[in-house]
Scaffold this active site. Structure first.
Site, PDB file in Angstrom:
ATOM      1  N   GLU A   1      38.454  39.840  48.683  1.00 24.41           N
ATOM      2  CA  GLU A   1      38.535  38.392  48.803  1.00 24.41           C
ATOM      3  C   GLU A   1      38.893  37.810  47.436  1.00 24.41           C
ATOM      4  O   GLU A   1      38.059  37.708  46.536  1.00 24.41           O
ATOM      5  CB  GLU A   1      37.201  37.809  49.277  1.00 24.41           C
ATOM      6  CG  GLU A   1      37.279  36.301  49.493  1.00 24.41           C
ATOM      7  CD  GLU A   1      35.929  35.619  49.551  1.00 24.41           C
ATOM      8  OE1 GLU A   1      35.882  34.496  50.097  1.00 24.41           O
ATOM      9  OE2 GLU A   1      34.942  36.181  49.048  1.00 24.41           O
TER      10      GLU A   1
ATOM     11  N   ASP B   1      33.467  40.989  49.080  1.00 21.17           N
ATOM     12  CA  ASP B   1      33.236  39.555  48.987  1.00 21.17           C
ATOM     13  C   ASP B   1      33.308  39.107  47.530  1.00 21.17           C
ATOM     14  O   ASP B   1      32.856  39.807  46.622  1.00 21.17           O
ATOM     15  CB  ASP B   1      31.856  39.236  49.563  1.00 21.17           C
ATOM     16  CG  ASP B   1      31.519  37.765  49.502  1.00 21.17           C
ATOM     17  OD1 ASP B   1      32.111  36.996  50.286  1.00 21.17           O
ATOM     18  OD2 ASP B   1      30.681  37.381  48.659  1.00 21.17           O
TER      19      ASP B   1
END
Length: 502
Positions: free
Chosen positions: A256, A230
């Site tokens: 990400e 993330d």
């Protein structure tokens, strides 16, 4: 089974699961019993090398118990290769979905379940032939200014996490008045200032890196096969490399990194660490589907990550909320975008599956103490289903999407061929193994198309009826390399050599 060494951060190609092998055996019997012997040409037979067994699914905010059941009941049999779970670590209290993205500690204890339930889920999914990847929050801790207590009882304050981190372990960028990111054109701000007040860890610190690697290895010991990193964009690529490089070879990594025009930090910077989400694909398919659907097959040819480095999606938990991509609320158009993603040859596809909402901050349905209630899919999930806030949408079970997952397993890595387009419609094949027609128009499409499918009668695998049950008069006939199709408005049809009509 022993896998060959793989460069850290690269997902290994998984052999066919037992469920997929069983499906292949059943398909072989169906071919023999219903339409004579299978084609002698191996290029016109279902792929057997697992090259099409690559589809993941994000089950957003599903509990560990519910994911385990879904792996057994649906994901494995449908042919999904991996499932992405929400973050498993202890988090702040509160009903919003984003509480799960504010870590308090690295205890595997959250409103989605206990450590024991998480390990049981991973084991269950593996037995169903589905790998488990989980969302890893490494960039930051909480965004809370006031001290508090986490889900598992751990105390914390913004820069103090007893037993883990003190203020010295965080960035204090000093580049903006409140230390929050103000400009994405400034790489130093993006990677050292705070993302919406989230306490930004100094991932260049050996202590921080060692702590995070220990957490990731703990998850691997519980059966995790890989991680979604993330907010990777908010950490230097070299910091991410140091962390994932300490993990065992073969650990699947997807990062990400949101592509932004003119920004100094781009997805390509992270490709050396593992795969990267290509957000541009999801944003762009929204536009091309509304105009010329066939252009979706060109996405990835310029201005994108190389196909082998990219994971693509129609939407994820962020983009369905910010409106940058299509979402379940777009109904038939959303389903067709997934058909194009799963039918194409660019990137590794990930299907998204969440819950209905009208408030973008709303979390899933929870019980009196805040634990998420196990997901349950409606009997007939699909684009036209009626939903209320909190209902599980179960996109991964939609006939159009699940059918294409199985179709992709049949066609494998066969090339895109016989492309045809007219207005709001597009058709294309994948070698001699499969053929797809997408009609995003407001009127039915009736036409005859060229295809490399072997002569014979074929069932549409995107209907609710399971292939092998016989599709009778609904079958299409391929003769001399031509097929006549009738595709209703805002629908698609797909045919493959494992779903011949009786």
């Amino acid at each position: 089974m022993t896998y060959p060494p793989v460069r850290p951060g690269r997902a290994r190609r998984r052999p066919l699961t037992r469920a997929a092998l069983a499906l292949g055996a059943a398909s072989a019997l169906l071919l023999s019993a219903c339409s004579g012997s299978p084609p002698a040409d191996p290029d016109a037979s279902p792929a057997t090398d697992g090259s099409g067994h690559d589809v993941g699914v994000e089950l957003f905010q599903w509990t560990w118990d519910a994911i385990g059941r879904e792996c057994t009941d649906d994901l494995g049999p449908a042919g999904y290769a991996w499932v992405l779970t929400s973050p498993p670590q202890e988090h702040i209290l509160g009903p919003a979905w984003w509480t799960a993205y504010q870590p308090v500690s690295y205890k595997v204890e959250s409103r989605l379940g206990t450590r024991e339930q998480f390990a049981a889920m991973a084991d269950t999914c593996h037995r169903a032939g589905v790998e488990v990847r989980t969302d890893a929050i490494l960039n930051h801790m909480t965004g809370q200014d006031a001290p508090g207590t986490g889900w598992a009882g751990s105390s914390y304050s913004h820069y103090d996490y007893p037993g883990l981190y003190t203020s010295a372990d965080f960035h204090h960028c000093g580049l903006t008045p409140d230390d929050d990111i103000a400009s994405y054109l400034d790489a130093q701000q993006v990677q050292t200032c705070e993302l919406v007040n989230l306490a930004d860890l100094d991932t260049s610190s050996p202590k921080v890196r060692a702590t995070e690697v220990a957490y990731l290895k703990d998850l691997l010991s519980l059966g995790v096969d890989g991680f979604r990193i993330d907010a990777a964009k908010h950490m230097p690529a070299s910091d991410v490399a140091a962390i994932v490089g300490a993990l065992p070879a073969g650990t699947a990594i997807v990062q990400e990194v949101i592509r932004g025009s003119g920004e100094p930090i781009q997805p390509e910077d992270y490709a050396g660490n593992g795969k990267v989400f290509e957000f541009a694909w999801g944003r762009d398919v929204k536009g091309v589907l509304a105009g010329t659907p066939g252009a979706a097959l060109d996405l990835g040819k310029a201005g994108y990550l190389p196909s082998d480095d990219a994971v693509v999606f129609v939407d994820d938990h962020d983009t369905e909320r910010d409106g940058s991509t299509l979402s379940y609320a777009d109904g038939a158009e959303y389903a067709l975008a997934n058909v194009l993603m799963l039918g194409g040859a660019y990137g590794e596809p990930m299907v998204y599956s969440g819950y209905a909402f009208s408030d973008r901050d709303a979390g899933p349905v929870q019980d009196a103490r805040g634990a998420v209630v196990d997901a349950r899919c409606a009997a007939s999930p699909g684009p036209a289903a009626q939903r209320s806030d909190g209902d599980w949408v179960c996109q991964h079970r939609w006939a159009e999407i699940a059918g294409m997952v199985a179709w992709r397993g049949v066609v494998g890595d066969a090339p895109v061929v016989d492309r045809w387009g007219q207005g709001d419609a597009v058709a294309f094949g994948r070698g001699e193994r499969g053929f797809v027609v997408v009609n995003n128009g407001q009127a039915p499409l009736t036409t005859t198309l060229a295809t490399r499918l072997p002569d014979g009668r074929y069932c549409d695998v995107l209907t609710a009826a399971a292939p092998g049950t016989g599709c009778g008069d609904a079958a299409v006939r391929v003769k001399d390399g031509r097929v006549a199709v009738e595709v209703p408005a805002r629908t698609a049809q797909a045919f493959d050599v494992a779903a011949r009509a009786r």
